[in-house]
Design an enzyme around this catalytic site. Structure first.
Site, short mmCIF file in Angstrom:
data_model
loop_
_atom_site.label_atom_id
_atom_site.label_comp_id
_atom_site.label_asym_id
_atom_site.label_seq_id
_atom_site.Cartn_x
_atom_site.Cartn_y
_atom_site.Cartn_z
N HIS A 1 39.07 12.47 39.39
CA HIS A 1 39.33 13.19 38.24
C HIS A 1 40.07 14.64 38.65
O HIS A 1 39.59 15.66 38.79
CB HIS A 1 37.78 13.81 38.04
CG HIS A 1 37.81 14.49 36.58
ND1 HIS A 1 36.86 14.15 35.57
CD2 HIS A 1 38.64 15.13 35.73
CE1 HIS A 1 37.09 15.16 34.43
NE2 HIS A 1 38.26 15.54 34.67
N HIS B 1 27.55 10.33 34.98
CA HIS B 1 27.15 11.58 34.77
C HIS B 1 25.54 11.89 35.32
O HIS B 1 24.78 11.48 34.58
CB HIS B 1 27.50 12.60 33.70
CG HIS B 1 27.68 14.02 33.97
ND1 HIS B 1 29.00 14.65 34.58
CD2 HIS B 1 26.81 14.96 34.19
CE1 HIS B 1 28.67 15.93 34.69
NE2 HIS B 1 27.23 16.15 34.60
N GLU C 1 40.32 9.82 35.45
CA GLU C 1 39.64 10.53 34.60
C GLU C 1 40.20 11.63 34.37
O GLU C 1 40.68 12.35 35.33
CB GLU C 1 38.13 10.71 34.92
CG GLU C 1 37.08 9.72 35.31
CD GLU C 1 35.94 10.18 35.61
OE1 GLU C 1 34.88 9.41 35.41
OE2 GLU C 1 35.62 11.20 36.11
#
Length: 237
Positions: free
Chosen positions: A43, A190, A70
């Site tokens: 990410h 997450h 991401e």
């Protein structure tokens, strides 16, 4: 079996805290694949405080499993994804100052924007996923954007599970059922951990992939990276 994609941001954070190339991000990613993970997730953020854009380019050369990038589709991010053509791009509505992802997309408000972005990526052969809360309206909106998959934002589940409340899984079960009926694949991520991943996997139907970074790397400090990856894989079977 649900695939495990390991987010290596925390390895880059540790490296960047000292400068130099220890730990070696590329070697760690290769080891993670060798230990059995089925994907590598990164990410990159605009300030490159952990994963850098050059890291993304270097990883593209060596990752042999699924490569998932991401991020918020700002122009710089889009240029990187179109250059590298990873297996999957996961769109996340992060603010530039966000410490970590803290909300899913409002797929109704941002539908036209997401449609355009997703069409661009899909026309370049990149599978698209949208980071969303387990809200049926947002799931329906995601389907209308043309996304291939959703990634369920699982923080609320993790908090409820840690407090002994297993009913926190219910909206995720319903969201996954709706997404599947609408023709989208289901990913999740997450705050998933060794403590809560098995119940999530056993409860949520049609779960294709989980992306786990912070907990997995933290657990590895005590238990060892190879051991932890195989513990996750066993729980995801």
């Amino acid at each position: 079996m649900t695939k495990l994609s390991v987010n290596v941001n925390k390895i880059a954070t540790l490296r960047n805290s000292r400068g130099g190339n220890v730990p070696n991000l590329i070697k760690v990613a290769q080891d993670i694949e060798e230990f059995g993970a089925q994907g590598i997730t990164i990410h990159p953020r605009p300030d490159e405080r952990h994963i850098t854009y050059q890291d993304a380019r270097d990883l593209k050369k060596v990752v042999t499993t699924e490569f998932n990038i991401e991020g918020n589709p700002i122009p710089k991010f889009m240029e990187l994804v179109l250059e590298l053509k990873p297996t999957q791009v996961t769109l996340v509505p992060d603010g530039v100052d966000a410490i970590t992802s803290n909300a899913g997309w409002d797929t109704i408000t941002h539908m036209d924007f997401l449609k355009e972005i997703i069409q661009t990526f899909k026309s370049n052969g990149i599978r698209t996923s949208i980071f969303v809360d387990p809200d049926l309206k947002m799931i329906q909106g995601a389907a209308l954007t043309g996304a291939n998959r959703i990634e369920l934002y699982t923080e609320s589940y993790a908090i409820a599970y840690a407090n002994g409340n297993k009913t926190g899984i219910t909206p995720f079960v319903e969201a996954a059922k709706a997404a599947h009926e609408l023709g989208m694949g289901i990913n999740a991520g997450h705050d998933l951990s060794l403590d809560n991943i098995q119940f999530f996997k056993e409860s949520v139907p049609n779960l294709l992939e989980v992306s786990i970074g912070h907990a997995l790397i933290s657990e590895s400090l005590y238990l060892g990276l190879e051991n932890v990856i195989n513990m996750y894989i066993n729980k995801l079977k």
